[in-house]
Motif scaffolding. Structure first.
Motif, short mmCIF file in Angstrom:
data_model
loop_
_atom_site.label_atom_id
_atom_site.label_comp_id
_atom_site.label_asym_id
_atom_site.label_seq_id
_atom_site.Cartn_x
_atom_site.Cartn_y
_atom_site.Cartn_z
N THR A 1 -2.57 -0.62 8.00
CA THR A 1 -3.00 0.63 8.61
C THR A 1 -2.22 0.92 9.90
OG1 THR A 1 -5.23 0.40 7.69
CG2 THR A 1 -4.97 1.88 9.58
N GLU B 1 0.03 4.17 10.74
CA GLU B 1 -0.17 5.05 11.89
C GLU B 1 1.13 5.24 12.67
OE1 GLU B 1 -2.80 6.89 12.67
OE2 GLU B 1 -3.67 6.18 10.79
N ASN C 1 -5.13 -5.64 5.88
CA ASN C 1 -5.21 -4.17 5.84
C ASN C 1 -5.10 -3.53 7.21
OD1 ASN C 1 -5.34 -3.91 3.09
ND2 ASN C 1 -7.56 -3.77 2.99
N HIS D 1 0.85 -1.19 0.00
CA HIS D 1 0.00 0.00 0.00
C HIS D 1 0.89 1.24 0.00
CE1 HIS D 1 -3.46 2.52 0.64
NE2 HIS D 1 -3.01 2.96 1.81
#
Length: 241
Positions: free
Chosen positions: A142, A146, A138, A47
């Protein structure tokens, strides 16, 4: 061995790649299929995270999370790379970090490590790209994103260089993870990635004998190997110790 690189929509668009969707056996959830790593395949969910202060130069970090271990690689870029360049950087970072873990763990020594290095770079990679985002991975992507944003804010930086990305990734990969809800057994990505690397590239270097495993080899952490299904994991032996 096949390397499956699953690019999110954001990454595929940034790289200007028109990629096929991962096939769906039942015709549902096209583009959101689960990724797996096994005996003959290693899958990476990738990603793109874009960052930088408003009105200033933009910076980019590709987050690649391996499907089985949930091990995260943070790869910094100033501009979109060619597909072959991203492949090379991802494989090199994976190899360097996995082999470093093998040495640091004590599973192999300084004299044995070059054999693992040679086997890694002699591997005949078959690299496949698809446009897919595995919902179960995912969350880990994520989470890494973060950590990245928090670090940039805390240190008042616009981007992290290679060394800083490696250090942050090491911290992330030492944290306990779960797959399949709070009732699942927690694990650390570094342990799973180490088990994988020793199995794939440490043939003949094991000082300990493992059940259902040829003498000198490390056990296979996957049930799809072309042999018996009685899999013994290095992590099991570590817990007994």
């Amino acid at each position: 061995m096949e390397i499956l690189i699953a690019a999110s929509n954001a990454l595929a668009k940034w790289l200007r790649l028109d990629l096929p969707r991962l096939p769906s056996p039942d015709g549902k959830r096209i583009g959101t299929q689960p990724l797996t790593t096994g005996f003959s395949r290693v899958s990476w969910q990738c990603h793109l995270v874009e960052h930088g202060r408003p009105g200033c130069l933009r910076h980019y970090t590709v987050i690649a999370v391996e499907a089985h271990s949930r091990y995260a690689l943070l790869l910094p870029f100033a501009t979109p790379p060619e597909r072959a360049e991203l492949e090379s950087i991802l494989l090199e970072r994976w190899g360097n970090e996995a082999l470093h873990l093998a040495l640091e763990s004590g599973a192999v020594n300084d004299d044995e490590l070059p054999l693992m290095v040679e086997r890694f770079f002699a591997e005949g990679w078959q690299i496949t790209w698809v446009n897919n985002s595995d919902p179960s991975i995912n969350g880990h992507v994520t989470d890494a994103g973060e950590w990245l944003k928090s670090t940039l804010t805390h240190e008042e930086l616009d981007y992290l260089d290679d060394n800083h990305c490696y250090g942050l990734g090491l911290h992330i990969n030492q944290q306990y993870k779960r797959v399949g809800g709070n009732r699942s057994q927690p694990f650390r990505p570094v342990i799973r990635l180490l088990d994988d690397a020793l199995f794939r590239f440490g043939r003949g270097l094991a000082a300990t004998s493992y059940p259902d495993t040829p003498v000198g080899d490390f056990p296979c952490p996957y049930s799809d190997r072309p042999a018996r299904d009685n899999v013994v994991r290095l992590a099991d032996f570590r817990r007994r110790g």
